[in-house]
Every structure is written in structure tokens, then in C-alpha cells.
Design an enzyme around this catalytic site. Structure first.
Site, PDB file in Angstrom:
ATOM      1  N   ASP A  23       0.886  -1.171   0.000  1.00 22.35           N
ATOM      2  CA  ASP A  23       0.000   0.000   0.000  1.00 22.35           C
ATOM      3  C   ASP A  23       0.922   1.218   0.000  1.00 22.35           C
ATOM      4  OD1 ASP A  23      -1.652   2.123   0.567  1.00 22.35           O
ATOM      5  OD2 ASP A  23      -2.224   1.433   2.570  1.00 22.35           O
ATOM      6  N   LYS A  85       3.007  11.123  -3.381  1.00 23.40           N
ATOM      7  CA  LYS A  85       1.994  10.445  -4.198  1.00 23.40           C
ATOM      8  C   LYS A  85       1.108  11.454  -4.941  1.00 23.40           C
ATOM      9  CE  LYS A  85      -1.610   6.958  -3.444  1.00 23.40           C
ATOM     10  NZ  LYS A  85      -2.080   5.990  -2.441  1.00 23.40           N
ATOM     11  N   GLU A 185      -7.306   0.659  -4.579  1.00 22.81           N
ATOM     12  CA  GLU A 185      -7.355   0.505  -3.124  1.00 22.81           C
ATOM     13  C   GLU A 185      -8.686  -0.053  -2.605  1.00 22.81           C
ATOM     14  OE1 GLU A 185      -6.003   4.365  -1.871  1.00 22.81           O
ATOM     15  OE2 GLU A 185      -4.001   3.949  -2.642  1.00 22.81           O
ATOM     16  N   ASP A 209     -13.325   4.834   1.758  1.00 26.12           N
ATOM     17  CA  ASP A 209     -11.890   4.892   2.059  1.00 26.12           C
ATOM     18  C   ASP A 209     -11.454   6.349   2.208  1.00 26.12           C
ATOM     19  OD1 ASP A 209      -9.137   4.925   2.031  1.00 26.12           O
ATOM     20  OD2 ASP A 209      -8.914   3.444   0.446  1.00 26.12           O
TER      21      ASP A 209
END
Ligand code: AMP
Length: 622
Positions: A23, A85, A185, A209
Site C-alpha cells: 500500500d 503520491k 485501493e 476509504d
């Protein structure tokens, strides 16, 4: 020759196809593998727990990653890179409006395509820095497992576009990893919960999420042991970081004098950390008030935050997430009462306020938060890795495309080949032809978006199919093929079927729009649906009319011997009338004029047929 790996610590045989699940988070990264006979996923521990902060410190002597790098966040922010990211696969233009968010310097590369990070005169790419995080993770896994690791599954937010996915893959490669799959994800999260593994389980699940930097909602259908992502929506600029910033802004407003001294990036960074501390302290509702008195460069600070303050600051942010959830349900054609279970993922779902909001929206639905929300995605990536390694053959993964993909056709219209929310992997092909006699090149422009006109969608790439053999308009058959692979990466190929000449896309993304604008496109397409359809019908009529005039005039040139001078003159007159109407916006008038031209010229085509048949019979020997 078969190679066997041995776990030196435990003296166990390790399967050759050991694939780790990673992850790669905005805030934190984790690694997990499936172990033992029951193939349970577990996160791999390092010296300071399972979490590796996604932070890189660019020191003079060395690069540090994780907790060691995080130490420098406050005092050397210009050298300490967090949230990398957010920069992956992005251009400077995409991020220009967000510049203030970064404590370090981001600049444009020479081509203006990618963002670079500048520190002490050295330029780094987001791919390089993400690779540094992945290398650290690889090392951790190798230490924990006592074997070398070469293969990985890496997760990305569902909203990542093709370029961001490719950049993630490159980062993996640079870290010495063979990236077996780029996995969404939310899909990973549902795998971690073991959902869909029992064939008897039929369920509709919403995965909510809410991490540090991104937010996603996915609607999954589980049936017969197979799970399918019906819809996915998200925002790559919505997360716990936004709550921290809202708290910082709240404090700065309360102390205007101190705020004057808070211009330095190091100060803001320190405030951001205090804000996160306050949020976490108040998150489970047991503490009522956060209070901190501190000094920053001689300026005294009194930082106070009550539960009610936090609730007020969170409300607009949480409302946004609920809006997105409701849009995802709408895309999936599902009502909240059809959802059986909600799965919470991401560190920010630890906030009671978040749980309450979600429970309220999905009223009566069981909200599942039994797994550690930080670990869920890594655990799911490990399950996917285990599936790819061939250890579980019972699960089939289906995913969807977030936006429609298509090409530009005459009149600037969008011709969708792969609609939004199509399951991936997915492929589609369609035949096109030339519009002008002797046309030897064809421009293929690829767009992503929901509007009828390409100008209002997002241009991904364009290329030329060159060397089409010269033929009359309409004869060449050009097949355009779209392939979205399991990683959500798009490949476009064009091929002229008679000659076999072909061209694969050379990917050149034109990324003039930022994430927010891409999301706005979805809303715009809904708001403009009616007028867009009218525009499409208008342009289609104009294009068809121009084509008809072109064909009629070509007919006159080639076959004047079949027509009387009056017929010739009348045809040109009708063409002239139609061409004039084409520059006006009256669709019905265009259609009526086309009909007049068609009716008038139909007998000429019949004459041509008769002549051709006659000639053929003449040549035939009986
Ligand atoms: P993730 O991206 O899933 O690693 O989530 C990181 C985010 O979760 C950061 O914004 C953290 O501040 C936030 N977070 C972690 N623990 C808590 C907590 N107990 N309460 C509220 N937010 C938290």
C-alpha cells in the site's frame, strides 16, 4: 533449472513466486504477505511497527525514508518530501494552484510535462522519490521474510488516471520490483475483509476509504464468490490532511498576531503536526478538549480545540465525502437500502465524526470497521498477490473505468469506445473511414470524459495513421482498437484493414486540466446533457450534409455525360442551398434540404447503375 528459496531465519522453504502486497500511501506505506496454510495476510513489521511514513529526507550525505525522514519535517521542510503520491504522474500545471500546500519546492521540467522536486540545487522526480519509499519497503520485507523479493502488487486510489498508474509502475521498477498488478485501493480493501470468498455470499458493499490525502467510495457487488466493482468515485485532494489544514486555519484566525510570524514553512509544518495531534486526541470522543501552549521562534501560541470546534471544521469536508458516496450509488444504480454492508478504510475513518456521518447516510446498514483501517489496503494487496501467485484460484477480480474513453470524429464529436464504469480489463474496436478522396493520413485523437464535444473533454493523446493507400472517400476501413488492461492502462491501436498498415499509440498526454476540473467534467456532463445532445444532433446533420454535397459534386464531375445541363445546374443549386444552411443552426431545414437533394439525385445514381450493368453485359461472352 528450478530454483528453491529458503527462509534462513525459519529454515522453511519459500515458494518461488513470493509476491508482496504494497500500500503506497500518501501519508503512510505498508507491506503485507499471505502466509501459512490458511494464507492469512499479515503486515510485515519493522523496528518501529508496520507503518513506513511516506516521507523522504534529501540529506547532503544520504537519503532517509520513513520515520527517520519524518524527524526532519519541521526543521528542514524544504528537504523533507511528504505526499509525493500527490505529485506522481502530474504536471506543474496540474499542481500550480496547490503549490502552497507543499513545504518543499516543486518546479516544472524542461518539457513542461512533469513536476520535479528541487532541493539544494538537485532535481528529483516523483517517480524516483516514490521508488525510494518502495526500496525501503522491499528491504523491510526482505529482512522480515529472510529472502530476496522481486515481485509486488502495488495499490493506487481508484481515481488515479493512466499516467499516475504508469508512474507508480515505473517507481516499482526503479525499486527493483516486478509490478505484477496495479490494484485499486477499494478493491484491495474488500479482498482484505475476505468478502466474496464464500460462494454463498451475495452482498452489495460500499467501501468508504478516507485516508490522509485521498478519498474513494466504491460500490461492489458480491455474487457466487465473484466480486464486481459497480461504480467508483473519488477525490484525490480530499483527506485527513484537509482536516489538519482546516484546524491550522482556524487557529491562525484566532491569533492574528501570531499568524504574522507563521509565514515560515517550518512554522506551518509544526502547526500542521499540532493540528493532527489535536484531531487524533479528539477522534474517539473520550477527550473533550485539546489545549497546547507552546513557543515557536519566540512567539507564544495557545492552541485550543474543542469537540464542537472539530465537528464544525469537519462538517463541510465530511459532507463532501457523503456527496461523493451518493454519486457513486447513483452511478451504480443502487439505493442506500440495497447496500448490505459498509466497509471503512483509511486512517481518517478512526474519527467518530466520520463513523457517525457514514452511519447516518447508510442508515440501518452495518458499518464494518473490524480491521485496522491503516492495514486494510496492504492486507488486500497481499491477498491479490496470493491470487496472482496461483495460491487462490477461487476469486475473480473485476474493476471499472472511472471516465469514458473515446476518439474525436468529424465535427469534433466524441465517439465513446469504452464507456465510463466499464469493467476492466476491457477492449473495444470500431471501424472508421476517410471523408476525402485520396486521404492518406488520419489523425486519431483520444479523449477521456463525458461530454458530447471533444473540446469539453480531456485530451489524452493523439497520433497519425500514415500511409493509408489513396482510395475514394469511404472505402478505407480503419479499425481503431482500445484496450484497457487489468491495471487500467490504455493502449490505442489503428489499422487500415485492406493494406494492413498499423500504428500503435505513442503516448503523449496533454494534461491541461487538473483533478478538480476532471471531476467538474462529470458534473458538467449531467448539467449540460440536454444541450449537448442537441449540439451533437446538429453537428451530425451538418457533417452528413457536407458529406452529401461533396459526394454529389464528385458525381457531377465524374459522370457529367449522364446528366442534362439543366439537371447539372439544378443539382449545383441544391448543393449551394444545402451548404448555406450548413453554416446556420437550423437542423430541420438542413434535413429537409438534404432530402430534396437526395430525391433529386436518386434517379442519376440509378442511371449510373444501368450504365454499369449494360457495360458488364456487353463484355460478357454468352
Ligand atoms: P492513511 O492515508 O490511511 O494512512 O491515513 C492517514 C490519515 O489518517 C492522516 O490524515 C491521519 O491524520 C489520520 N489519522 C490517523 N489516526 C487517526 C485518528 N485516530 N483519528 C483521526 N485521524 C487519524
Amino acid at each position: 533449472m528450478t530454483k528453491i528459496s529458503i527462509d534462513l531465519k525459519k529454515a522453511e522453504l519459500v515458494p518461488n513466486d513470493l509476491i508482496i502486497g504494497i500500500d503506497l500511501g500518501t501519508t503512510n506505506s505498508l507491506v503485507a504477505v499471505c502466509k501459512g496454510d490458511n494464507r492469512n495476510p499479515v503486515c510485515l513489521d519493522g523496528a518501529s511497527g508496520v507503518i513506513v511514513p511516506s516521507v523522504v529526507y534529501l540529506g547532503t550525505e544520504q537519503m532517509l525514508v520513513g520515520n527517520a525522514a519524518k524527524e526532519f519535517l519541521v526543521h528542514e521542510p524544504e528537504r523533507t518530501i511528504y505526499s509525493v503520491k500527490r505529485l506522481l504522474g502530474r504536471s506543474y500545471k496540474d499542481l500550480r494552484d496547490r503549490n502552497a500546500y507543499f513545504g518543499y519546492r516543486i518546479v516544472e521540467d524542461e518539457q513542461g510535462e512533469h513536476v520535479r522536486i528541487e532541493s539544494q540545487g538537485t532535481y528529483y522526480s516523483p517517480v524516483e522519490l516514490s521508488a525510494a519509499i518502495l526500496s525501503e519497503i522491499k528491504l523491510r520485507a526482505e529482512k522480515a521474510l529472510g529472502t530476496s523479493i522481486r515481485k509486488a502488487v502495488i495499490t493506487v486510489p481508484a481515481y488515479f488516471d493512466d499516467l499516475q498508474r504508469q508512474a507508480t509502475r515505473e517507481a516499482g521498477k526503479l525499486a527493483g520490483l516486478d509490478v505484477m498488478r496495479i490494484l485499486n485501493e477499494p478493491t484491495a480493501a474488500s479482498l482484505a475483509y475476505g468478502l466474496g470468498q464464500s460462494p454463498a455470499q451475495n452482498r452489495m458493499i460500499a467501501v468508504y476509504d478516507f485516508g490522509g490525502g485521498t478519498f474513494d467510495v466504491s460500490i461492489l457487488r458480491l455474487e457466487g464468490g465473484v466480486f464486481e466493482v459497480l461504480a467508483t468515485r473519488g477525490d484525490t485532494w480530499l483527506g485527513g490532511d484537509d482536516i489538519d489544514r482546516a484546524i491550522v486555519d482556524f487557529w491562525l484566525q484566532l491569533m492574528p498576531e501570531a499568524a504574522q510570524h507563521m509565514k515560515k514553512k517550518a512554522h506551518m509544518q509544526q502547526l500542521r503536526l499540532f493540528a493532527e495531534e489535536a484531531k487524533i486526541m479528539l477522534s474517539d470522543g473520550t477527550a473533550k478538549h485539546y489545549l497546547r501552549e507552546d513557543q515557536l521562534d519566540g512567539v507564544s501560541l495557545k492552541l485550543s480545540l474543542s469537540n464542537t470546534d472539530l465537528e464544525q471544521l469537519c462538517t463541510p469536508i465530511l459532507d463532501k465525502t457523503i456527496n461523493i458516496a451518493s454519486q457513486a450509488l447513483h452511478d451504480a444504480g443502487i439505493k442506500t437500502e440495497q447496500i448490505h454492508e459498509v466497509v471503512l478504510v483509511g486512517g481518517s475513518t478512526r474519527l467518530n465524526l466520520v463513523k457517525d456521518k457514514v452511519r447516518q447516510f447508510f442508515s440501518g446498514v452495518h458499518v464494518n470497521d473490524s480491521l485496522n483501517p491503516d492495514e486494510v489496503v496492504a492486507l488486500g494487496a497481499a491477498v491479490e498477490a496470493d491470487i496472482l501467485a496461483g495460491n487462490r484460484r477461487d476469486i475473480l477480480l473485476l474493476d471499472v473505468t472511472p471516465l469514458s474513453l473515446g476518439i474525436e470524429t468529424l465535427g469534433g464529436l466524441m465517439d465513446t469506445l469504452i464507456p465510463r464504469n466499464s469493467r476492466i480489463p476491457s477492449s473495444a474496436s470500431r471501424q472508421y473511414t476517410t471523408s476525402v478522396d485520396g486521404q492518406v493520413n488520419m489523425e486519431i485523437s483520444v479523449f477521456q470524459g463525458e461530454r458530447e464535444l471533444c473540446a469539453q473533454n480531456r485530451k489524452l493523446a493523439s497520433f497519425q495513421l500514415k500511409g493509408i493507400p489513396a482510395m475514394p472517400a469511404g472505402l478505407p476501413k480503419i479499425e481503431v482498437r482500445f484496450l484497457v488492461d487489468a491495471d487500467g492502462i490504455l493502449k490505442v491501436g489503428a489499422r487500415e484493414l485492406r493494406s494492413g498498415i498499423a500504428q500503435e499509440i505513442s503516448v503523449h498526454y496533454q494534461k491541461d486540466l487538473n483533478d478538480k476540473a476532471v471531476e467538474d467534467m462529470l458534473l458538467d456532463s449531467l448539467n449540460n446533457a440536454k444541450s449537448d445532445i442537441e449540439t451533437r444532433l446538429m453537428i451530425e446533420a451538418q457533417t452528413e450534409a457536407r458529406q452529401l454535397c461533396y459526394t454529389a459534386k464528385r458525381f457531377l464531375e465524374k459522370n457529367h455525360q449522364l446528366l442534362t445541363p439543366e439537371e447539372h445546374h439544378k443539382t449545383l443549386e441544391l448543393c449551394g442551398e444545402l451548404e448555406t444552411l450548413c453554416s446556420e443552426e437550423d437542423k430541420d431545414a438542413i434535413l429537409a434540404s438534404m432530402e430534396r437533394l437526395n430525391d433529386y439525385t436518386r434517379p442519376f445514381a440509378e442511371r449510373l447503375m444501368d450504365e454499369a450493368v449494360g457495360a458488364a453485359l456487353k463484355g460478357k461472352k454468352l
